[in-house]
Design a protein around this motif. Structure first.
Motif, PDB file in Angstrom:
ATOM      1  N   THR A 109       0.826  -1.208   0.000  1.00 19.25           N
ATOM      2  CA  THR A 109       0.000   0.000   0.000  1.00 19.25           C
ATOM      3  C   THR A 109       0.859   1.256   0.000  1.00 19.25           C
ATOM      4  OG1 THR A 109      -1.674  -1.222   1.244  1.00 19.25           O
ATOM      5  CG2 THR A 109      -1.893   1.176   1.165  1.00 19.25           C
ATOM      6  N   ALA A 121       2.480   1.629  -3.410  1.00 17.61           N
ATOM      7  CA  ALA A 121       1.501   2.035  -4.421  1.00 17.61           C
ATOM      8  C   ALA A 121       1.231   3.535  -4.349  1.00 17.61           C
ATOM      9  CB  ALA A 121       0.205   1.256  -4.236  1.00 17.61           C
ATOM     10  N   THR A 142      -2.401  -1.153  -5.918  1.00 12.55           N
ATOM     11  CA  THR A 142      -1.778  -2.172  -5.080  1.00 12.55           C
ATOM     12  C   THR A 142      -1.727  -3.508  -5.810  1.00 12.55           C
ATOM     13  OG1 THR A 142      -3.911  -2.642  -4.034  1.00 12.55           O
ATOM     14  CG2 THR A 142      -2.469  -1.089  -2.917  1.00 12.55           C
TER      15      THR A 142
END
Length: 67
Positions: free
Chosen positions: A7, A10, A17
């Motif tokens: 996460t 990303a 993700t």
């Protein structure tokens, strides 16, 4: 060495993700390690280049005879 979650990576790279998970499964992110069911990505790792086909032209790999 500090590691980031999928996460966090990303958000940093500006991609989803799921795309990060795919890159890790394809070994396209050097230094990424799997801890249980999650990935740990080094914080100093640069975003890999996008190797997906962008032209829309796929190269046919099989040698079928056309009739």
């Amino acid at each position: 060495m500090k590691y980031l979650s999928v996460t966090e990576t990303a958000e940093r790279w500006g991609i989803s993700t799921r795309r990060i998970q795919i890159l890790c499964n394809e070994d396209r992110i050097p230094g990424a390690i799997r801890i249980g069911r999650t990935w740990a990505i080094p914080d100093d790792e640069p975003k890999p280049a996008d190797a997906r086909i962008k032209s829309g032209k796929y190269i046919k790999t099989s040698t079928e005879n056309k009739k």
